[in-house]
Scaffold this active site. Sequence first.
Site, short mmCIF file in Angstrom:
data_model
loop_
_atom_site.label_atom_id
_atom_site.label_comp_id
_atom_site.label_asym_id
_atom_site.label_seq_id
_atom_site.Cartn_x
_atom_site.Cartn_y
_atom_site.Cartn_z
N ASN A 98 0.55 40.50 -15.76
CA ASN A 98 -0.56 39.55 -15.79
C ASN A 98 -0.70 38.94 -14.39
O ASN A 98 0.14 38.16 -13.97
CB ASN A 98 -0.25 38.47 -16.84
CG ASN A 98 -1.30 37.37 -16.90
OD1 ASN A 98 -2.16 37.28 -16.04
ND2 ASN A 98 -1.20 36.53 -17.92
N CYS B 122 -6.87 32.09 -15.54
CA CYS B 122 -7.08 33.54 -15.74
C CYS B 122 -8.55 33.90 -15.97
O CYS B 122 -8.90 35.07 -15.94
CB CYS B 122 -6.24 34.02 -16.92
SG CYS B 122 -4.50 33.74 -16.64
N HIS C 50 -8.94 40.32 -19.55
CA HIS C 50 -7.79 39.77 -18.81
C HIS C 50 -6.53 40.45 -19.32
O HIS C 50 -6.31 40.56 -20.53
CB HIS C 50 -7.74 38.26 -19.03
CG HIS C 50 -6.49 37.64 -18.53
ND1 HIS C 50 -5.96 37.94 -17.29
CD2 HIS C 50 -5.63 36.74 -19.10
CE1 HIS C 50 -4.84 37.26 -17.12
NE2 HIS C 50 -4.62 36.53 -18.20
N1 ACO Z 1 13.41 38.86 -23.72
C1 ACO Z 1 14.06 38.83 -24.90
N2 ACO Z 1 13.79 37.93 -25.85
C2 ACO Z 1 12.83 37.02 -25.61
C3 ACO Z 1 12.12 36.99 -24.40
C4 ACO Z 1 12.44 37.97 -23.44
N3 ACO Z 1 11.81 38.04 -22.24
N4 ACO Z 1 11.22 35.98 -24.45
C5 ACO Z 1 11.36 35.39 -25.64
N5 ACO Z 1 12.34 36.01 -26.35
C6 ACO Z 1 12.84 35.71 -27.69
C7 ACO Z 1 12.58 34.27 -28.08
O1 ACO Z 1 13.65 33.46 -27.62
C8 ACO Z 1 12.54 34.38 -29.58
O2 ACO Z 1 13.88 34.42 -30.06
P1 ACO Z 1 14.28 33.65 -31.43
O3 ACO Z 1 13.45 34.31 -32.50
O4 ACO Z 1 15.72 33.89 -31.53
O5 ACO Z 1 13.90 32.22 -31.20
C9 ACO Z 1 11.94 35.75 -29.84
O6 ACO Z 1 12.09 36.48 -28.62
C10 ACO Z 1 10.47 35.71 -30.20
O7 ACO Z 1 9.79 34.81 -29.30
P2 ACO Z 1 8.24 34.63 -29.31
O8 ACO Z 1 7.84 33.60 -28.29
O9 ACO Z 1 7.78 34.43 -30.72
O10 ACO Z 1 7.77 36.07 -28.82
P3 ACO Z 1 6.33 36.65 -28.83
O11 ACO Z 1 6.32 37.94 -29.56
O12 ACO Z 1 5.30 35.63 -29.18
O13 ACO Z 1 6.09 37.02 -27.29
C11 ACO Z 1 5.02 36.25 -25.29
C12 ACO Z 1 6.14 36.00 -26.28
C13 ACO Z 1 5.19 37.61 -24.71
C14 ACO Z 1 5.10 35.19 -24.20
C15 ACO Z 1 3.65 36.15 -26.03
O14 ACO Z 1 3.61 34.97 -26.76
C16 ACO Z 1 2.44 36.18 -25.13
O15 ACO Z 1 2.18 37.19 -24.49
N6 ACO Z 1 1.66 35.10 -25.13
C17 ACO Z 1 0.39 35.06 -24.39
C18 ACO Z 1 0.57 34.86 -22.94
C19 ACO Z 1 -0.79 34.91 -22.30
O16 ACO Z 1 -1.68 35.52 -22.80
N7 ACO Z 1 -1.04 34.23 -21.20
C20 ACO Z 1 -2.40 34.35 -20.65
C21 ACO Z 1 -2.83 33.25 -19.97
S1 ACO Z 1 -1.94 33.04 -18.50
C22 ACO Z 1 -2.82 31.98 -17.51
O17 ACO Z 1 -3.88 31.52 -17.79
C23 ACO Z 1 -2.15 31.54 -16.22
#
Ligand code: ACO
Length: 398
Positions: free
Chosen positions: A294, A122, A264
């Site tokens: 993204n 990214c 990004h």
């Molecule tokens: N729909 C519903 N529930 C979900 C989903 C979904 N799509 N995805 C995860 N959950 C659930 C999980 O199972 C978890 O449930 P639990 O509490 O029962 O275990 C709960 O939601 C919370 O999960 P988290 O992973 O803690 O959710 P978070 O708020 O952290 O969001 C996310 C996850 C959106 C992936 C976030 O961590 C994020 O955006 N991370 C950064 C990603 C990023 O920046 N990538 C950039 C680089 S990409 C590259 O270089 C190619």
Amino acid sequence: MAAPNATRPNIYAHIVGWGMAVPERCMTNDDIAAIVETSDEWIRARTGIHTRYIANERETTALLGLRAAREALEVADILPIEVDLIICATSTPEHIFPSTASIIQDMLGASKAGAFDLSAACSGFVYALQTAAQMIRSGAIQTAIVIGAETMSRILDWQDRSTCILFGDGAGAVVLHGRADAGGLMSAVLRSDGSGRDLLDLPSVGSLDVNRPDLINREHQTYKLYMEGGEVFKFGTRVIGESVRQACDIAGISITDLKLIVPHQANERIIHAAARALKLEPDVFMLNLDKYGNTSAASIPIALCEAAQQERLQQGDYMAMVGFGGGLAWGAVVVQWSGVPEPKRFGTQRRQFIYLTAAGRQRIRTFLRRISETFNRIRPQRGRLQRLRRNIDKIDDE
Ligand code: ACO
């Protein structure tokens, strides 16, 4: 390293053109909720994403990059034959080789340009921008097209709701041009911490990692993306502020001098947290991930292109771009905006003609090479072969 040339005047790398392209098909959160267990509310609240664009089979990384590059040349009013270098930042190249940049170079008819792909996930666009700018400043080249292009949908696990909701496909491009007036790319910070390589992973043909059948299918040559979202979230929040501050220090400006920051487009919450850490209003940050999700290396040039189209930057404004992601790798640049280029010199028609002849020339060259090979095999006639080769070289030089 070459000795600095005291007599050479300073050359500055200005952004003089911008363009973007996304696939035809728009996919809503509800569309995704029909595939995996998720909901529109969850995705909007946790990421800020409403829709993303997903490529069909014919919409490849190179084709999206080509469309963005053509639009950028149009804004810059530069002909493809004036381009010296094309860099395509991508994690989803059409081939490991030839580079996606080479395919774009051929389709553009940029017959005097070098071309290569750059892999920094990214952060790829920021890395590519600094690479091209340094070549311009050194005097090695005058004009470059820097592209970020991705078809992330091809490497997603569509059963993994923690990743498939985040990504989209698209491309963005800028034209960088060397001029004597001060401005353009002022500073850059490029960093990597490879100890975090397992947090964001897209294996490829040479991977030793045979214990990940969920990611690697050697029989079908398919590879999938893996991400530890929470860790990447914390990393992103930290490095946006850190690297923008460092890039401002090197440029000799204060962070409050920045009119716009184009980050990004990973997650709205990451960007809001970075704004709080930098004590800046959230609207200093350009955000368009609600529409595109993204798009990895394409996200910064797509957001930059929309910011320019919305006239959020005026000539002389300071702005920053900041990327972070797989590697781990991150980086920021500070730019003094060069404004909208001078009125048209060439017009659209001449470029359209070059694009048309580029397609024809590619076919003629392939045909001549085949004939040359056939002659070589069945009836080696040195004179004729040499003439054919000269003809091919002539076409390459045009
Ligand atoms: N729909 C519903 N529930 C979900 C989903 C979904 N799509 N995805 C995860 N959950 C659930 C999980 O199972 C978890 O449930 P639990 O509490 O029962 O275990 C709960 O939601 C919370 O999960 P988290 O992973 O803690 O959710 P978070 O708020 O952290 O969001 C996310 C996850 C959106 C992936 C976030 O961590 C994020 O955006 N991370 C950064 C990603 C990023 O920046 N990538 C950039 C680089 S990409 C590259 O270089 C190619």
